[in-house]
Design an enzyme around this catalytic site. Structure first.
Site, PDB file in Angstrom:
ATOM      1  N   SER A  74      47.967  43.241  43.083  1.00 39.96           N
ATOM      2  CA  SER A  74      48.819  44.433  42.947  1.00 39.96           C
ATOM      3  C   SER A  74      50.286  44.086  43.230  1.00 39.96           C
ATOM      4  CB  SER A  74      48.308  45.553  43.851  1.00 39.96           C
ATOM      5  OG  SER A  74      48.363  45.196  45.209  1.00 39.96           O
ATOM      6  N   ARG A  75      50.690  44.167  44.487  1.00 39.00           N
ATOM      7  CA  ARG A  75      52.030  43.758  44.883  1.00 39.00           C
ATOM      8  C   ARG A  75      51.921  43.050  46.227  1.00 39.00           C
ATOM      9  NH1 ARG A  75      53.399  44.241  40.375  1.00 39.00           N
ATOM     10  NH2 ARG A  75      55.103  45.509  39.533  1.00 39.00           N
ATOM     11  N   GLU A  84      57.994  36.797  46.500  1.00 37.89           N
ATOM     12  CA  GLU A  84      57.939  36.020  45.258  1.00 37.89           C
ATOM     13  C   GLU A  84      59.274  36.034  44.512  1.00 37.89           C
ATOM     14  OE1 GLU A  84      54.602  38.376  43.524  1.00 37.89           O
ATOM     15  OE2 GLU A  84      55.933  38.628  41.797  1.00 37.89           O
ATOM     16  N   HIS A 143      51.718  35.239  39.726  1.00 35.29           N
ATOM     17  CA  HIS A 143      51.839  36.592  39.165  1.00 35.29           C
ATOM     18  C   HIS A 143      51.584  36.602  37.648  1.00 35.29           C
ATOM     19  CE1 HIS A 143      53.792  40.744  40.045  1.00 35.29           C
ATOM     20  NE2 HIS A 143      52.860  40.829  39.101  1.00 35.29           N
ATOM     21  N   ILE A 144      50.346  36.231  37.286  1.00 35.49           N
ATOM     22  CA  ILE A 144      50.002  36.143  35.860  1.00 35.49           C
ATOM     23  C   ILE A 144      48.979  37.207  35.447  1.00 35.49           C
ATOM     24  CG2 ILE A 144      50.594  33.702  35.556  1.00 35.49           C
ATOM     25  CD1 ILE A 144      47.542  33.093  35.841  1.00 35.49           C
ATOM     26  N   GLY A 145      48.854  38.279  36.247  1.00 37.00           N
ATOM     27  CA  GLY A 145      47.829  39.295  35.962  1.00 37.00           C
ATOM     28  C   GLY A 145      47.835  39.790  34.521  1.00 37.00           C
ATOM     29  N   ARG A 161      43.599  52.970  37.218  1.00 38.37           N
ATOM     30  CA  ARG A 161      43.037  52.337  36.005  1.00 38.37           C
ATOM     31  C   ARG A 161      42.501  50.937  36.295  1.00 38.37           C
ATOM     32  NH1 ARG A 161      47.874  54.231  34.424  1.00 38.37           N
ATOM     33  NH2 ARG A 161      47.956  55.863  32.843  1.00 38.37           N
ATOM     34  N   SER A 199      40.508  55.365  47.989  1.00 38.08           N
ATOM     35  CA  SER A 199      41.924  55.610  47.689  1.00 38.08           C
ATOM     36  C   SER A 199      42.253  56.940  48.336  1.00 38.08           C
ATOM     37  CB  SER A 199      42.212  55.638  46.189  1.00 38.08           C
ATOM     38  OG  SER A 199      41.978  56.930  45.681  1.00 38.08           O
ATOM     39  N   ARG A 200      43.557  57.210  48.488  1.00 39.27           N
ATOM     40  CA  ARG A 200      43.947  58.449  49.181  1.00 39.27           C
ATOM     41  C   ARG A 200      43.468  59.675  48.426  1.00 39.27           C
ATOM     42  NH1 ARG A 200      49.817  59.052  51.047  1.00 39.27           N
ATOM     43  NH2 ARG A 200      50.267  58.700  48.854  1.00 39.27           N
TER      44      ARG A 200
HETATM   45  C1  GLV Z   1      52.999  43.617  36.754  1.00 38.48           C
HETATM   46  O1  GLV Z   1      52.795  43.261  37.880  1.00 38.48           O
HETATM   47  C2  GLV Z   1      53.280  44.968  36.402  1.00 38.48           C
HETATM   48  O2  GLV Z   1      53.538  45.787  37.293  1.00 38.48           O
HETATM   49  O3  GLV Z   1      53.254  45.280  35.215  1.00 38.48           O
END
Ligand code: GLV
Length: 335
Positions: free
Chosen positions: A253-254, A283, A301-303, A171, A192-193
């Site tokens: 992402s991570r 983090e 980490h404010i996405g 998404r 992507s895979r």
């Molecule tokens: C934030 O990083 C989430 O996974 O929702």
């Protein structure tokens, strides 16, 4: 039966962090809620105790629910845990050992969809900020070091019309692709895979058969895969060396999807031009070498951090609780 008539009033719910007021108010009206008024994260012992004394939990990415913590929550002389639902507040749930949760009969849900747009917006923000040197520029101005406009001051790299490579086409990856293509006239590559050619055609992007091909052809690379044992250090030193020397890496992402020490080496050597990071391997600790690098834009980490999205995430977690305690299938099951 309406939502307010669902017989859930006595279910005990532990919420590990403060949530937006409207979410806490809805929870309080429906359940016997244990809120975390201090907002201090629970340690492993406190998490196990909470699971042993609650019917369900609302957790966040800062709550490591590893096997040992889940097992420690089992009731004396039994392999059962009182908590029957972990309604995770977030789309990524890599902090939860899903296999063990399943073995212990715990349902796990997440909050997909509602944070897509804000996270995609933040990826664009990082792309623009790194390419246009916004962090450096603001630091200079605030330090009182701006000597006035001049033609060669703080020159950056144009974003519009360039090539963006998207790693992971779920998404959020698709939402970034749409913004880049429609808003910035970018050519978008995707890998992507599981991405098929028809899916790529539908999204108006060029499918790359390998991640290496994408890295070698992109001016910007934006990472949108979940953290799993397959994706740990997906962007490693070898793959960073495939990127163009003037390219920028964006990660919302991570943290562990990128090998950070290899990234520091690539940034220091000028092997790539810059990085925009919203997530980090350790983090909230951030590698000191990253803090020293002017060509890295670093965010905490404010996405998904908008009032709108964090409220929507909370409401979705509560929808899952409500469905579960009403005996219905939960809307966002991951285990
Ligand atoms: C934030 O990083 C989430 O996974 O929702």
């Amino acid at each position: 039966m309406t939502a307010s008539e669902v017989p859930t009033a006595r279910s005990v719910i532990t919420v590990t962090r403060r949530l937006p007021p409207a979410v806490e108010a809805r929870l309080t009206a429906m359940f016997d809620v244990r809120l975390n008024s201090t907002d201090v994260p629970l340690d492993a012992v406190a998490l196990s105790r909470a699971m042993a004394s609650s019917d369900a939990m609302i957790t966040t990415l800062g709550d490591p629910l590893h096997a040992a913590t889940l097992h420690a929550a089992t009731l004396p002389g039994s392999s059962a845990v009182r908590t029957k639902l972990i309604a995770h507040f977030g789309v990524g749930y890599d902090n939860i050992d899903i296999t063990v949760a399943r073995e212990l009969g715990i349902t796990v849900t997440n909050t997909p969809g509602v944070l897509t747009d804000d996270t995609a917006d933040l990826a664009m923000l990082l792309m623009l900020a790194t390419a246009r040197r916004a962090g450096e520029a603001e630091r200079e101005l605030r330090a009182g070091d701006w000597s006035g406009w001049h033609p060669t001051h703080l020159l950056g790299t144009r974003v519009s019309g360039k090539t963006l490579g998207i790693v992971g086409f779920g998404r959020i990856g698709r939402a970034v692709a749409a913004r880049a293509r429609d808003g910035f006239g970018m050519r978008v590559l995707a890998w992507s895979r599981s991405l098929t050619q028809p899916q790529a055609n539908d999204a108006g992007v060029t499918r790359c058969a390998t991640i290496e091909a994408l890295l070698a052809s992109s001016d910007f690379v934006s990472v949108h895969v979940p953290s799993t044992h397959h994706t740990r250090h997906l962007i490693n030193g070898e793959r960073l060396s495939r990127m163009r020397p003037g390219a920028f890496l964006i990660n919302t992402s991570r943290g562990d999807v990128v090998d950070e020490s290899a990234l520091v080496a690539a940034l220091r050597a000028g092997a790539i031009a810059g990085a925009g990071l919203d997530v980090f391997e350790g983090e909230p600790a951030v590698r000191p070498e990253l803090l020293q690098l002017p060509n890295a834009v670093l965010l905490p980490h404010i996405g998904s951090a908008t009032h709108e999205t964090r409220t929507a995430m909370g409401m979705l977690a509560v929808d899952n609780l409500e469905a579960f305690f009403a005996g219905h299938e939960v809307p966002n099951r991951v285990a």
